[in-house]
Structure formats: C-alpha cells, structure tokens
Design an enzyme around this catalytic site. Structure first.
Site, PDB file in Angstrom:
ATOM      1  N   THR A   1       0.187  38.982  38.331  1.00 14.02           N
ATOM      2  CA  THR A   1       1.240  39.848  38.868  1.00 14.02           C
ATOM      3  C   THR A   1       2.044  40.479  37.728  1.00 14.02           C
ATOM      4  O   THR A   1       2.373  41.674  37.780  1.00 14.02           O
ATOM      5  CB  THR A   1       2.163  39.026  39.792  1.00 14.02           C
ATOM      6  OG1 THR A   1       1.340  38.401  40.787  1.00 14.02           O
ATOM      7  CG2 THR A   1       3.207  39.891  40.468  1.00 14.02           C
ATOM      8  N   ALA A   2       2.319  39.689  36.687  1.00 15.31           N
ATOM      9  CA  ALA A   2       3.124  40.200  35.558  1.00 15.31           C
ATOM     10  C   ALA A   2       2.412  41.378  34.899  1.00 15.31           C
ATOM     11  O   ALA A   2       3.030  42.419  34.634  1.00 15.31           O
ATOM     12  CB  ALA A   2       3.365  39.082  34.545  1.00 15.31           C
TER      13      ALA A   2
ATOM     14  N   GLY B   1       0.127  43.229  36.262  1.00 11.92           N
ATOM     15  CA  GLY B   1       0.055  44.288  37.277  1.00 11.92           C
ATOM     16  C   GLY B   1       1.273  45.201  37.223  1.00 11.92           C
ATOM     17  O   GLY B   1       1.164  46.424  37.363  1.00 11.92           O
TER      18      GLY B   1
ATOM     19  N   CYS C   1      -8.096  33.250  42.551  1.00 20.06           N
ATOM     20  CA  CYS C   1      -6.920  33.935  43.100  1.00 20.06           C
ATOM     21  C   CYS C   1      -6.698  33.513  44.550  1.00 20.06           C
ATOM     22  O   CYS C   1      -5.565  33.348  44.987  1.00 20.06           O
ATOM     23  CB  CYS C   1      -7.081  35.445  42.990  1.00 20.06           C
ATOM     24  SG  CYS C   1      -8.593  36.058  43.734  1.00 20.06           S
TER      25      CYS C   1
ATOM     26  N   GLU D   1      -4.672  44.069  42.517  1.00 17.77           N
ATOM     27  CA  GLU D   1      -5.153  42.803  43.092  1.00 17.77           C
ATOM     28  C   GLU D   1      -4.602  41.709  42.176  1.00 17.77           C
ATOM     29  O   GLU D   1      -5.124  41.494  41.087  1.00 17.77           O
ATOM     30  CB  GLU D   1      -6.688  42.755  43.107  1.00 17.77           C
ATOM     31  CG  GLU D   1      -7.356  43.820  43.959  1.00 17.77           C
ATOM     32  CD  GLU D   1      -7.313  43.490  45.446  1.00 17.77           C
ATOM     33  OE1 GLU D   1      -6.776  42.440  45.824  1.00 17.77           O
ATOM     34  OE2 GLU D   1      -7.807  44.312  46.234  1.00 17.77           O
TER      35      GLU D   1
HETATM   36  P1  NAD Z   1      -4.200  38.961  33.080  1.00 15.47           P
HETATM   37  O1  NAD Z   1      -3.161  39.677  33.842  1.00 15.47           O
HETATM   38  O2  NAD Z   1      -3.772  38.151  31.908  1.00 15.47           O
HETATM   39  O3  NAD Z   1      -5.303  39.965  32.508  1.00 15.47           O
HETATM   40  C1  NAD Z   1      -6.057  40.807  33.349  1.00 15.47           C
HETATM   41  C2  NAD Z   1      -6.587  41.978  32.563  1.00 15.47           C
HETATM   42  O4  NAD Z   1      -5.494  42.817  32.183  1.00 15.47           O
HETATM   43  C3  NAD Z   1      -7.324  41.614  31.270  1.00 15.47           C
HETATM   44  O5  NAD Z   1      -8.461  42.426  31.153  1.00 15.47           O
HETATM   45  C4  NAD Z   1      -6.301  41.960  30.200  1.00 15.47           C
HETATM   46  O6  NAD Z   1      -6.862  42.263  28.944  1.00 15.47           O
HETATM   47  C5  NAD Z   1      -5.623  43.161  30.805  1.00 15.47           C
HETATM   48  N1  NAD Z   1      -4.281  43.472  30.274  1.00 15.47           N
HETATM   49  C6  NAD Z   1      -3.386  42.621  29.681  1.00 15.47           C
HETATM   50  N2  NAD Z   1      -2.258  43.292  29.373  1.00 15.47           N
HETATM   51  C7  NAD Z   1      -2.432  44.573  29.787  1.00 15.47           C
HETATM   52  C8  NAD Z   1      -1.602  45.735  29.768  1.00 15.47           C
HETATM   53  N3  NAD Z   1      -0.369  45.720  29.256  1.00 15.47           N
HETATM   54  N4  NAD Z   1      -2.092  46.880  30.294  1.00 15.47           N
HETATM   55  C9  NAD Z   1      -3.332  46.912  30.838  1.00 15.47           C
HETATM   56  N5  NAD Z   1      -4.163  45.846  30.885  1.00 15.47           N
HETATM   57  C10 NAD Z   1      -3.709  44.686  30.361  1.00 15.47           C
HETATM   58  O7  NAD Z   1      -4.985  38.073  34.153  1.00 15.47           O
HETATM   59  P2  NAD Z   1      -6.141  37.017  33.904  1.00 15.47           P
HETATM   60  O8  NAD Z   1      -5.555  35.800  33.282  1.00 15.47           O
HETATM   61  O9  NAD Z   1      -7.301  37.670  33.243  1.00 15.47           O
HETATM   62  O10 NAD Z   1      -6.598  36.678  35.403  1.00 15.47           O
HETATM   63  C11 NAD Z   1      -6.016  35.700  36.192  1.00 15.47           C
HETATM   64  C12 NAD Z   1      -5.103  36.316  37.240  1.00 15.47           C
HETATM   65  O11 NAD Z   1      -5.857  37.234  38.009  1.00 15.47           O
HETATM   66  C13 NAD Z   1      -4.561  35.302  38.223  1.00 15.47           C
HETATM   67  O12 NAD Z   1      -3.204  35.576  38.487  1.00 15.47           O
HETATM   68  C14 NAD Z   1      -5.405  35.538  39.475  1.00 15.47           C
HETATM   69  O13 NAD Z   1      -4.786  35.150  40.671  1.00 15.47           O
HETATM   70  C15 NAD Z   1      -5.615  37.003  39.398  1.00 15.47           C
HETATM   71  N6  NAD Z   1      -6.772  37.415  40.187  1.00 15.47           N
HETATM   72  C16 NAD Z   1      -6.565  38.126  41.326  1.00 15.47           C
HETATM   73  C17 NAD Z   1      -7.644  38.503  42.118  1.00 15.47           C
HETATM   74  C18 NAD Z   1      -7.442  39.300  43.377  1.00 15.47           C
HETATM   75  O14 NAD Z   1      -8.423  39.832  43.883  1.00 15.47           O
HETATM   76  N7  NAD Z   1      -6.256  39.416  43.927  1.00 15.47           N
HETATM   77  C19 NAD Z   1      -8.947  38.163  41.733  1.00 15.47           C
HETATM   78  C20 NAD Z   1      -9.117  37.438  40.573  1.00 15.47           C
HETATM   79  C21 NAD Z   1      -8.025  37.086  39.794  1.00 15.47           C
END
Ligand code: NAD
Length: 501
Positions: free
Chosen positions: A225-226, A228, A279, A245
């Site tokens: 979420t952060a 996002g 998730c 998501e």
């Molecule tokens: P994350 O938010 O740390 O990273 C996700 C992606 O965002 C990575 O590719 C990362 O490199 C990129 N990123 C990081 N900072 C960014 C920025 N400032 N701008 C653009 N992109 C940036 O998440 P994570 O640890 O990879 O994944 C776990 C999280 O994902 C959990 O909260 C999980 O619930 C969620 N998730 C949600 C779903 C869903 O369908 N709702 C599915 C799978 C995972």
C-alpha cells in the site's frame, strides 16, 4: 551469510547491475541491469511502435499469438518452476501450481477478449429513437506493469495477459527479488510472437518510478500500500491512470454450522502456504463460540505437523527485512496478552519462520491490524456472525475473505467489505478467470481478471449514428417553440410520475 547480505544489491547510484539471490541459501541466481530513466523511456517508445502493430491485429490473430506464448511457457514449465524456486524460495509444487493457474488466465483473456470488448449495439432510448447507439472498448496503448515478488508469475500476468489480450503493448518492471522470472516469460513471448510487444525493464524503486513517468497510458501496480501511494503520486503528475493491487488482512469466518475440520485445514493453508507471503492470505480467524474450541484444537493438531525449511512445505521468507516485521507482530501479540498455541516467540529464524497460531490477541494489536506477511494466524472467538462481519470489516484493508458455513455462507460473504470472498474453500476466486480480482480501501482499486480485468486496460468508445431524421429537431438553432413544448410533454409523460406526494 547474514540476513543483510541476502538482500539484492541496494540502490547504489553507480551500480549498473544487481544480483537476484536464492533466499534459502543466499547464492546468486542471476545478474540483471539496473535500467535508467532514459532506458525505461526508450522501452516505452519501442512499445509504442509494437502497440501500433499489435492493436492493428484482429482478436483472432492476437488470440493465436497469446496461445503460442502460453504453449511455449507450458512446454518449458520445469525451467520456469526451477527459477521461481531459486529466486523466490517457493517450494517447487507451489511454483508449478502458481504457473499453471497463471496460464489459465492467459487462455481466458485470449478467448474472451472479443466477446467482452468488440463493438456492440446498446439501446438508444425513446427520445433518441432515431439513433443507433454502439459501444466498443479500445486498447489504451502502452501499459506499464510494476510487480511484486510473492507471486512473480500469477500476479503480474493478471495485468499483463489481460492488457495484451485487450490490444495493448506492455512494459513490465518485475520486483528486484524476482527479475529473472519476469525476463523468462517475456523472452518466451518474443520467441513465440516474433515481436517484443511485452518488454521487461529491471531495477529497484527508481526504475519503477521512471516507468510511472515514462508516458505510459496506464500504470498497473501490484505491491504494498505504501508504494502504491508513491506510484499514484508519480502518475498524478501526468494524469496517468492507475490500477492499484495492494496489501490485505483477510479473515476466515467460521460459523456454528461449519465443517470445522475443513475450515481448520483451509485456514492453515491460507495462512501458511507460500510462507504466509500472500496478499489474499488468511491472517485473522473469527470463529463462532460454539465451534471455537473444536476449531482451535483441529488447527493446532495440523499446524504442529507443519515445518518451514529448505525441503519442507513452507519455504523461506523471500525478503529478509520482512523477518523483523513478522517478529514484531508476534511479540506485540504476546506482550499484549495473546498466547501462541503453535510457534510463537522463537518462530522467526534467520531465513525461515515456523507456523505460528495466536489466540486471545487484542483487536487493536498490530498482528490484527497490519499485514503480517508471514505464516501466522490470529484466532478470535465471536458470539455470532454479526460480530465476525463487524470485526472483519473494521480493517482498513478490503481484499479477500473466506467464509465457512453450511447454511449462510453466501449471505455472510455478501456482508463482508472486500473485493472477493471464498465460501467453504480458500482463495478459490483467484483461480476462476471469469471473476474480477481486486480490493477496496487500503487494498487498492481497479480490477484484474474477468471481463472487468479486460475493460480495465481499455477506454470505452461510444458512437451514436443517426438512422433517420428525428420527429423532434432538438439539436439545432432552428428548434421551434412547438418542439420545446412537445419535448417537455414527452419528458412529463415519461418521467413525471412516481413523486412521493
Ligand atoms: P513493494 O511495494 O515493496 O514493491 C512492489 C514493486 O514496486 C517492486 O517492483 C518495486 O521495485 C516497485 N517500487 C518500489 N518503489 C517504487 C516507487 N517509488 N515507484 C514505483 N515502483 C516502485 O511490494 P513487494 O514487497 O514486492 O510485494 C508485497 C506486497 O504486495 C504485499 O503488501 C502484498 O500484499 C502485495 N500484493 C498484492 C497483490 C494484490 O493483487 N492485491 C498481489 C500480490 C502482492
């Protein structure tokens, strides 16, 4: 090797490459470029050329190409499974299940795109009876997809397959923990189709941020979420639409008439499979007081037989920094009066976390409020289903949910404020391609999968075509007083009835 050594090369301004590491051993799996802002822009420009070609194909041709891609992936599935196992730590059986379900989505999107998106007639209404109205959903152009590591195939393909089937080109930025998996399936696409309609850029957060600002027509983000919120802020600068998501805090609700052994089995798998890094994983259980003791003893007996380790059904924690977060949640729960019936204080190790089942945990503790993302579950006794629904809905998240009840399953599920619910099963909705997938609140917005998932990557194009001259000329400066009177009368007849007094 210590935990900190396990993390991929951190964002070193001078680093042009980074390593993906095996979270179970710390060994290097692959080395990948850190793509710069210019390189990301160049990829999006190339994608624009590909989008021209791809959107010019008809639905049948795109379906043929997507089927060839899907078949190429399936023929080399063991290779993909091995890479998923090494980069993400996922047990091989779980990796094969994930990849197989992802392929089902490619097939559904390819098959149904025409039915959902092609131009169709819609009613034009009595006042516009001389018009023929039609609607089609057109591709947006280039879609940027940013993905997480926890389901490195299923999750990004939920956006990518639907975006491609709708006629868009895609630039995908996989997680820095699983870049090789993303590169692998994009390479299969280019081999199968002969053109790079799907490209991959690799790197850390800044590479993702560059993709948000690179002129894509929509950005589909899956992650925390952060992050996002950061993605949405970056996209706001150019009014780039976003699909978010994000995280979840899903519950399982167990009613008095539930099949308790089945509910305990589902809750345990929902909580601990993929080491709890899901998730839509089950993190909370609300159990009717009449079956609470039976549920706790059934899940305890099953969980005691489970173990996390290199060759066990529960793999390592992929992202080392998450170990501290899981530990903090468990400790807070125990400090605040909770009890561990399985696992507990010593459950968090250097790379693996043992299953942990907690009871008597206060509802305002972080273990109940925040996404834990580990193999843990809190169980809370409730007096009735009203209380179970109320506590479930008290979360700021609203992604998925599970209900076990013989008589009232769908009624209870319908009252839960979440994008999806599974009744007498767990996570089943994700494997049904015709059902939309996504959340509300802090879990994000927009939908992947199903007809909604196809439309998510399109814009609606409406056309009204005049079939014959109207009886009432309304859209002209030659409109007469008589036409105004007749129009007012028509509206009066059609809509003037039904006032309360
Ligand atoms: P994350 O938010 O740390 O990273 C996700 C992606 O965002 C990575 O590719 C990362 O490199 C990129 N990123 C990081 N900072 C960014 C920025 N400032 N701008 C653009 N992109 C940036 O998440 P994570 O640890 O990879 O994944 C776990 C999280 O994902 C959990 O909260 C999980 O619930 C969620 N998730 C949600 C779903 C869903 O369908 N709702 C599915 C799978 C995972």
């Amino acid at each position: 090797m210590s935990i900190t050594d396990q993390a991929p090369a951190q964002e070193h301004p001078a680093a042009t490459t980074f390593d993906s590491l095996d979270p179970a051993t710390g060994q290097v799996v692959g080395t990948h470029p850190v793509h710069t802002e210019e390189q990301v822009r160049a990829a999006v420009e190339r994608a624009r050329v590909e989008a021209q070609w791809w959107s010019g194909l008809d639905f049948a041709d795109r379906r043929r190409h997507l089927t060839a891609w899907k078949a190429a992936m399936v023929q080399r599935l063991p290779e993909l499974v091995d890479l998923m196992h090494r980069e993400g730590g996922k047990p091989r059986g779980d990796a094969a299940l994930e990849a197989g379900l992802a392929v089902e989505h490619i097939a559904w999107a390819a098959k149904n795109a025409k039915r959902v998106l092609r131009r169709r007639r819609v009613p034009s209404g009595l006042t516009m009876v001389n018009q023929s109205a039609s609607l089609a959903y057109k591709p947006l152009g280039v879609i940027g997809v940013i993905g997480p590591w926890n389901y490195p195939v299923f999750t990004p393909l939920g956006s990518i397959a639907y975006a491609l089937a709708a006629g868009n080109a895609v630039v995908f930025k996989p997680s820095e923990y699983t870049p090789g998996v993303g590169e692998w399936f994009a390479a299969r696409f280019t081999e199968a189709v002969g053109r790079p309609v799907l490209q991959v850029v690799t790197g850390f957060g800044p590479t993702g941020a560059a993709l948000c600002r690179a002129g894509v027509d929509k950005l589909a983000f899956t992650g925390s979420t952060a992050t996002g919120k950061r993605v949405m802020a970056a996209c706001a600068e150019t009014l780039t639409p976003v699909l978010i998501e994000a995280g979840g805090k899903d519950s399982v609700i167990v009613d008095a008439d539930a099949d308790v052994p089945a509910a305990a089995d589902a809750a345990l798998w929902g909580a601990c499979s993929n080491a709890g890094q899901t998730c839509i994983g089950v993190e909370r259980a609300y159990v009717h007081e009449k079956v609470y003791d039976e549920f706790v003893s059934a899940i305890t007996a099953k969980a005691q037989a489970l173990h996390a380790g290199p060759d066990d059904k529960i793999g390592p924690i992929t992202m080392p920094s998450q170990l501290d977060a899981i530990d903090a949640h468990v400790r807070d729960a125990l400090d605040r009066g909770g009890r561990a019936v399985v696992g507990g204080a010593g459950a968090v190790g250097d790379r693996f976390v043992q299953p942990t089942i907690l009871v008597d945990v206060p509802e305002d503790s972080i273990a109940v409020q925040e996404e834990t993302f580990g193999p843990t579950l809190t169980i809370t006794k409730v007096r009735d289903m009203d209380e179970a629904v109320e506590l479930t809905n008290a979360s700021r998240y609203g992604l998925g949910n599970t209900v076990f009840s013989k008589a009232e399953g769908v009624t209870i599920a319908d009252r839960v404020r979440s994008g999806m619910s599974a009744v007498n099963g767990v996570i089943t909705f994700a494997a049904i391609p015709s059902l939309p997938f996504g959340g509300i609140g802090d879990s994000g917005f927009g939908r992947i999968h199903g007809a909604d998932g196809l439309k998510e990557f399109t814009y609606a194009k409406a056309i009204a075509r005049q079939r014959f001259k109207p009886a009432l000329e309304l859209t002209t400066f030659d409109r007469t007083d008589k036409a105004d009177q007749r129009f007012a009368k028509l509206i009066g007849v059609m809509h003037g009835r039904g006032a309360k007094d």
